[in-house]
Scaffold this motif. Sequence first.
Motif, PDB file in Angstrom:
ATOM      1  N   GLY B  27       0.817  -1.211   0.000  1.00  0.00           N
ATOM      2  CA  GLY B  27       0.000   0.000   0.000  1.00  0.00           C
ATOM      3  C   GLY B  27       0.846   1.254   0.000  1.00  0.00           C
ATOM      4  O   GLY B  27       0.523   2.238  -0.689  1.00  0.00           O
ATOM      5  N   ALA B  28       1.938   1.221   0.745  1.00  0.00           N
ATOM      6  CA  ALA B  28       2.803   2.400   0.825  1.00  0.00           C
ATOM      7  C   ALA B  28       3.443   2.696  -0.537  1.00  0.00           C
ATOM      8  O   ALA B  28       3.504   3.852  -0.966  1.00  0.00           O
ATOM      9  N   VAL B  29       3.899   1.648  -1.220  1.00  0.00           N
ATOM     10  CA  VAL B  29       4.513   1.857  -2.538  1.00  0.00           C
ATOM     11  C   VAL B  29       3.481   2.384  -3.526  1.00  0.00           C
ATOM     12  O   VAL B  29       3.740   3.313  -4.290  1.00  0.00           O
ATOM     13  N   GLN B  30       2.302   1.787  -3.497  1.00  0.00           N
ATOM     14  CA  GLN B  30       1.263   2.236  -4.437  1.00  0.00           C
ATOM     15  C   GLN B  30       0.854   3.674  -4.152  1.00  0.00           C
ATOM     16  O   GLN B  30       0.633   4.461  -5.074  1.00  0.00           O
ATOM     17  N   ALA B  31       0.789   4.028  -2.882  1.00  0.00           N
ATOM     18  CA  ALA B  31       0.440   5.407  -2.539  1.00  0.00           C
ATOM     19  C   ALA B  31       1.517   6.368  -3.026  1.00  0.00           C
ATOM     20  O   ALA B  31       1.225   7.451  -3.551  1.00  0.00           O
ATOM     21  N   THR B  32       2.768   5.979  -2.876  1.00  0.00           N
ATOM     22  CA  THR B  32       3.871   6.821  -3.339  1.00  0.00           C
ATOM     23  C   THR B  32       3.797   7.007  -4.845  1.00  0.00           C
ATOM     24  O   THR B  32       3.968   8.120  -5.364  1.00  0.00           O
ATOM     25  N   LEU B  33       3.512   5.932  -5.554  1.00  0.00           N
ATOM     26  CA  LEU B  33       3.442   6.035  -7.011  1.00  0.00           C
ATOM     27  C   LEU B  33       2.236   6.860  -7.444  1.00  0.00           C
ATOM     28  O   LEU B  33       2.324   7.649  -8.392  1.00  0.00           O
ATOM     29  N   ARG B  34       1.120   6.703  -6.742  1.00  0.00           N
ATOM     30  CA  ARG B  34      -0.075   7.471  -7.127  1.00  0.00           C
ATOM     31  C   ARG B  34       0.156   8.962  -6.970  1.00  0.00           C
ATOM     32  O   ARG B  34      -0.444   9.775  -7.670  1.00  0.00           O
ATOM     33  N   ARG B  35       1.033   9.334  -6.040  1.00  0.00           N
ATOM     34  CA  ARG B  35       1.305  10.748  -5.811  1.00  0.00           C
ATOM     35  C   ARG B  35       2.179  11.340  -6.899  1.00  0.00           C
ATOM     36  O   ARG B  35       2.332  12.559  -6.990  1.00  0.00           O
ATOM     37  N   GLN B  36       2.761  10.462  -7.749  1.00  0.00           N
ATOM     38  CA  GLN B  36       3.650  10.985  -8.784  1.00  0.00           C
ATOM     39  C   GLN B  36       2.828  11.692  -9.845  1.00  0.00           C
ATOM     40  O   GLN B  36       1.762  11.238 -10.244  1.00  0.00           O
ATOM     41  N   ARG B  37       3.399  12.781 -10.323  1.00  0.00           N
ATOM     42  CA  ARG B  37       2.740  13.512 -11.396  1.00  0.00           C
ATOM     43  C   ARG B  37       2.773  12.649 -12.642  1.00  0.00           C
ATOM     44  O   ARG B  37       3.768  12.012 -12.939  1.00  0.00           O
ATOM     45  N   ARG B  38       1.684  12.621 -13.361  1.00  0.00           N
ATOM     46  CA  ARG B  38       1.635  11.888 -14.620  1.00  0.00           C
ATOM     47  C   ARG B  38       2.540  12.620 -15.600  1.00  0.00           C
ATOM     48  O   ARG B  38       2.340  13.781 -15.888  1.00  0.00           O
ATOM     49  N   LEU B  39       3.570  11.955 -16.100  1.00  0.00           N
ATOM     50  CA  LEU B  39       4.569  12.587 -16.934  1.00  0.00           C
ATOM     51  C   LEU B  39       4.414  12.132 -18.370  1.00  0.00           C
ATOM     52  O   LEU B  39       4.156  10.955 -18.617  1.00  0.00           O
ATOM     53  N   PRO B  40       4.584  13.055 -19.335  1.00  0.00           N
ATOM     54  CA  PRO B  40       4.622  12.616 -20.719  1.00  0.00           C
ATOM     55  C   PRO B  40       5.882  11.819 -20.957  1.00  0.00           C
ATOM     56  O   PRO B  40       6.858  11.950 -20.240  1.00  0.00           O
ATOM     57  N   ARG B  41       5.908  10.968 -21.954  1.00  0.00           N
ATOM     58  CA  ARG B  41       7.010  10.040 -22.194  1.00  0.00           C
ATOM     59  C   ARG B  41       8.328  10.787 -22.339  1.00  0.00           C
ATOM     60  O   ARG B  41       9.348  10.348 -21.858  1.00  0.00           O
ATOM     61  N   CYS B  42       8.306  11.974 -23.054  1.00  0.00           N
ATOM     62  CA  CYS B  42       9.569  12.621 -23.314  1.00  0.00           C
ATOM     63  C   CYS B  42      10.183  13.223 -22.068  1.00  0.00           C
ATOM     64  O   CYS B  42      11.317  13.639 -22.090  1.00  0.00           O
ATOM     65  N   ASP B  43       9.450  13.312 -20.971  1.00  0.00           N
ATOM     66  CA  ASP B  43      10.002  13.887 -19.760  1.00  0.00           C
ATOM     67  C   ASP B  43      10.555  12.825 -18.819  1.00  0.00           C
ATOM     68  O   ASP B  43      11.110  13.146 -17.795  1.00  0.00           O
ATOM     69  N   ARG B  44      10.351  11.550 -19.168  1.00  0.00           N
ATOM     70  CA  ARG B  44      10.737  10.517 -18.218  1.00  0.00           C
ATOM     71  C   ARG B  44      12.063   9.905 -18.626  1.00  0.00           C
ATOM     72  O   ARG B  44      12.142   8.818 -19.154  1.00  0.00           O
ATOM     73  N   GLY B  45      13.130  10.664 -18.373  1.00  0.00           N
ATOM     74  CA  GLY B  45      14.461  10.091 -18.498  1.00  0.00           C
ATOM     75  C   GLY B  45      15.046  10.185 -19.886  1.00  0.00           C
ATOM     76  O   GLY B  45      16.157   9.769 -20.127  1.00  0.00           O
TER      77      GLY B  45
END
Lengths: 195, 283
Positions: B27-45
Motif C-alpha cells: 500500500g505504501a509503494v502504491q500510494a507513493t506512485l499514485r502521488r507521482q505527477r503523470r509525466l509525458p514520455r519525453c520527460d521521463r528520463g
Amino acid sequence: MATELRDGNPASESVYGGNKMTSVLAVDPLYAARSGDAAAFGLLIEPLLTSAYRLACGMLLDADAAEDAVQEAALKAWRKLDRLREGSDLRPWFLGIVANECRSLRRSSWRRVLIGLPDRPATMAAGPEPADLDLRRAVGKLRARRRMVVVMHWYLDLPLREIAVALHSSEDAVESQLRRGIADLRRQLREWETQ
Amino acid sequence: MNSEAELRQRVRIAIDGVAAPRPWLVGAVQATLRRQRRLPRCDRGRPVVARHASGVIAGQGLKIVGALLVLLVLASTVVYGRLARDAGMQSHPTGLSAEQAQLARLEKRPLQLPVMPADGSCPVTPMTSDVQPYRVPDGTPPEPLFGPGPVYASGGTEVDSTTAQYWDVDFITPPGVAGPVLIRGRQLDGRLDVVFAGPFAAGDVVGSDTVRGKRMDLHREALLLAGARPSNSEALPGWGIWPVRQGLADVSGGATGCVGFQVDTPTSSEVVVVSYLPRVAVG
C-alpha cells in the motif's frame, strides 16, 4: 513475471475490433504505465514487492532500510520504464533496480552506520540463535556483488539465468560470483569458529 | 554445517530473522506512485527533442563541433601515446629489455578470432571447472573460469559510463606462465575493439572515459608481466590474480553481445569468446 499482459489478456482477442480496443488499452497496465500512469505501474509491480523486500533485507540486513530501498527503487523503476525492452521479463529488471538501490544505500550513510556497530546488524529479530547471528554477519561481510547473487539465488530462489539478466551479467559470471560468495561465507565462519 | 544445502538453509533462516513481514509495504509503494505527477514520455528520463527548426539545426551544428573536438582529442592522445612509447616511457610496469622484445613479438601476432556464425549464435568458449587458483577451504569446488588455459579469467562486475560498458574482471595466471601476457579483444558481431583501463592496461591510449566520477585512460591492450604478480592473499602460491577493467567504448552500435579475446604468451595463444548482455545506450 513476463510482460505478456497483452497476449494473456482475453480481451486481446478483440484487439483489432474497433470499439473494443479502448477497453484493451484500459486494462493493460503496462501500456498505461508506459503512457505515464504511475498507479498502473504500481499494480504491475505489486506481485514483485514481497520478493523485492526480501532481497533488500538480505542486502541491507535491516528491515527499515529495506522498506526505504524498495520504495525508492519503485520510483526509479517507474521513471526508467522506457528502458524496459518489449517482451522483457519485469521481475529481473525490477529486482536489479532494487539491488542497485541497496548497493547505493550501503555505500552511503547506512554502510557507515553498519560498520560502526559492534559486529551486529542494525535490526535483529528477538532471540536469534548465535549461529544465525554469525551467518547474518558473514552475509553482511560479503562483497556487494557476491551478496546480491547469494541472496537472489539462495534466498529468493531465482535461477542463475534470471539473476544474470537482473545484474546485466552472464550466467557463467553469476555462477562464478555465487561460488566465490559461498567460499567467502565458509571461510568467514571457519575463522570465527577457530577464534 | 558442512553441506551446501545445510549452509543455504541456515542463510535463509538468518535473513528471515531480519525480514519481518511488512504488510503495509504494498500500500505504501502504491500510494507513493499514485502521488507521482503523470509525466509525458519525453520527460521521463529521455532527452527532449527540439522541435523548432532552428533549434534542430543548431543542435546538429553543435553535434558536428562536438564530434570534431572529440576527434581532435583522440588524435592528440594517440599521438601522445605513441611519442611516449617511442621515448621509452612505457605505460606498463617494469619493462625489462628481454620482455620488451617478447612483447613486440606478441603484438605482431594478428588477432585470429572466430567469425560470427551466419545464424548469429555466439560461439562461446566453454568454461573451465577443474582449476583452483584460490585459497579456499578444503572441499570447496572450483568456480568456473573463463578460458581453456593457460590463462584464465574470473568475475565480470559491470560498471558503466554514460556511453560505454565495462566489466571488472580478474585475469589469472598459473605458476607455469612466464614472460609477458598480452590480451586483446574485439566484438565478433560488431565493429569495436575491446578497450582496457587500470594498472595493467597497455599500448596506445585510444581514448578516455569517466566512470563513477573517476577519469581513466583507455588502451587497446592489457599486459600482465607474469614475473611481477600483484600481491593477493586470495591466490595460491605462484598464481597471479590481475584485476583488469575491460569494455566496449561505445554501446550505440547495436551489437547483440559477442566478444572474442586473444591471450598471447611467449609459448601459447588462446582465444576466449564470451557472450554478454549489451547495455542499452542512454539517450
